[in-house]
Design a protein around this motif. Structure first.
Motif, PDB file in Angstrom:
ATOM      1  N   ILE A  18     -72.964  29.339 -24.999  1.00  0.00           N
ATOM      2  CA  ILE A  18     -72.773  29.771 -23.616  1.00  0.00           C
ATOM      3  C   ILE A  18     -71.327  29.458 -23.255  1.00  0.00           C
ATOM      4  N   LEU A  19     -70.468  30.460 -23.278  1.00  0.00           N
ATOM      5  CA  LEU A  19     -69.036  30.228 -23.082  1.00  0.00           C
ATOM      6  C   LEU A  19     -68.665  30.141 -21.609  1.00  0.00           C
ATOM      7  N   ASP A  20     -69.349  30.873 -20.748  1.00  0.00           N
ATOM      8  CA  ASP A  20     -69.017  30.848 -19.327  1.00  0.00           C
ATOM      9  C   ASP A  20     -70.275  31.008 -18.487  1.00  0.00           C
ATOM     10  N   PHE A  22     -71.159  23.476 -23.451  1.00  0.00           N
ATOM     11  CA  PHE A  22     -70.292  22.312 -23.241  1.00  0.00           C
ATOM     12  C   PHE A  22     -69.976  22.281 -21.741  1.00  0.00           C
ATOM     13  N   PRO A  23     -70.825  21.635 -20.935  1.00  0.00           N
ATOM     14  CA  PRO A  23     -70.683  21.724 -19.476  1.00  0.00           C
ATOM     15  C   PRO A  23     -69.302  21.333 -18.945  1.00  0.00           C
ATOM     16  N   ALA A  24     -68.732  20.238 -19.443  1.00  0.00           N
ATOM     17  CA  ALA A  24     -67.428  19.798 -18.955  1.00  0.00           C
ATOM     18  C   ALA A  24     -66.305  20.705 -19.431  1.00  0.00           C
ATOM     19  N   GLY A  25     -66.561  21.514 -20.443  1.00  0.00           N
ATOM     20  CA  GLY A  25     -65.556  22.403 -20.991  1.00  0.00           C
ATOM     21  C   GLY A  25     -65.566  23.787 -20.382  1.00  0.00           C
ATOM     22  N   THR A  26     -66.543  24.063 -19.507  1.00  0.00           N
ATOM     23  CA  THR A  26     -66.551  25.353 -18.828  1.00  0.00           C
ATOM     24  C   THR A  26     -65.542  25.323 -17.684  1.00  0.00           C
ATOM     25  N   GLN A  66     -66.055  24.152 -13.984  1.00  0.00           N
ATOM     26  CA  GLN A  66     -67.113  23.403 -14.644  1.00  0.00           C
ATOM     27  C   GLN A  66     -68.480  23.720 -14.048  1.00  0.00           C
ATOM     28  N   VAL A  67     -69.480  23.754 -14.918  1.00  0.00           N
ATOM     29  CA  VAL A  67     -70.869  23.998 -14.518  1.00  0.00           C
ATOM     30  C   VAL A  67     -71.714  22.851 -15.060  1.00  0.00           C
ATOM     31  N   ALA A  68     -72.313  22.094 -14.160  1.00  0.00           N
ATOM     32  CA  ALA A  68     -73.051  20.894 -14.549  1.00  0.00           C
ATOM     33  C   ALA A  68     -74.362  21.229 -15.248  1.00  0.00           C
TER      34      ALA A  68
END
Length: 288
Positions: A102-104, A130-134, A137-139
């Protein structure tokens, strides 16, 4: 024969070597410190010693297969967005397992459609985020993730999610382990596997795994000498079926380092086959 020696392995996080560091541009666009933007080839270079570098890139698939054979890795999970994934999956379907990414998640329907497309085209056995890497950011527990979780449940796919303080110098709040609790409450049939350690909340991760039957922990991005004691103790007791091996080659760790340190991890003899192979085989639907 004792410990992990000679046992078959499923690696739930492996990649292919690339020239340059463009694959980490998605991190650089949201970091603010000079080192992350200008100096680091690898966004968490400050944390890792002996990062595999200057690996040959003329035939990455063969190189990874050679490494797998050397360390008895029977199968490895790779992301279908990887540059060489299509060739690897088509040529060696018995060695590589397809996973989405899930990239975005800000693009909710785009992410849902991507999962379905990867499932139909590649037969993915899992997806990841990778939530912090979006960016933004998306938790873990953000409402934007809920249609993604629902799609995973519908298709019977586990989701591998980075949890705990991220290595890259970005805010950690999206990956607080406590956020997993409400997700498991709302999606009791979702198979949720944490990545990258859950630190400093590894004790909480154990409590949540005791509570939620479909919550698991993988050891990605950690050299075995640094596996959290709480996780090892849990695997040796009530968590033998909940902890699974994941490496981090070639991103941050060599397989040589990982497998030289593994025999020193104090797992019980009966836990090793589950940790190295059985738990992943069951979760990914690879069990006989």
């Amino acid at each position: 024969m004792s410990g992990p020696v000679g046992l078959p392995v499923i690696d739930t996080m492996i990649g292919f070597p690339h020239e340059g560091s463009a694959q980490y541009d998605f991190i650089r666009r949201q970091t603010k410190d000079r080192e992350s933007k200008e100096d680091f080839d690898f966004p968490v270079e400050y944390m890792f010693k002996d990062v595999p570098k200057e690996l040959p890139t003329d035939d990455p698939v063969s190189l990874v297969l050679q490494q797998m054979d050397r360390f008895n890795i029977e199968r490895a999970m790779i992301g279908v967005s990887e540059e060489y994934a299509t060739r690897a999956l088509k040529t060696f379907p018995d060695r590589f397992v397809a996973s989405g990414a899930i990239l975005d998640p800000n693009d909710v329907m785009g992410s849902v459609n991507a999962i379905r497309r990867d499932y139909e085209e590649y037969g993915i056995r899992a997806t990841s985020v990778f939530p912090a890497g979006t960016f933004p950011q998306v938790a873990i527990d953000d409402p934007k993730m809920y249609p993604i979780y629902a799609t995973c449940v519908e298709l019977g796919l586990p989701i591998f999610v980075c949890a705990g303080i991220p290595g890259p110098r970005v805010p950690f709040a999206p990956q607080e382990v406590s956020r997993i609790d409400v997700v498991m409450f709302d999606f009791p049939d979702l198979v949720f596997v944490t990545r990258h350690g859950c630190e400093p909340w590894e004790d909480l991760a154990v409590k949540l795994m005791l509570k939620w039957p479909n919550l698991y922990y993988s050891t990605s991005a950690f050299a075995p000498k640094y596996y959290p004691k709480a996780i090892v103790d849990y695997a040796n007791s009530r968590g033998a079926d909940k902890v699974l091996y994941a490496g981090y080659f070639p991103m941050g760790l060599s397989l040589e380092r990982i497998f030289s340190e593994l025999p020193n991890v104090p797992l019980k003899e009966e836990v090793w086959p589950k940790f190295l192979y059985g738990n992943a085989a069951r979760i990914l639907g690879l069990a006989d």
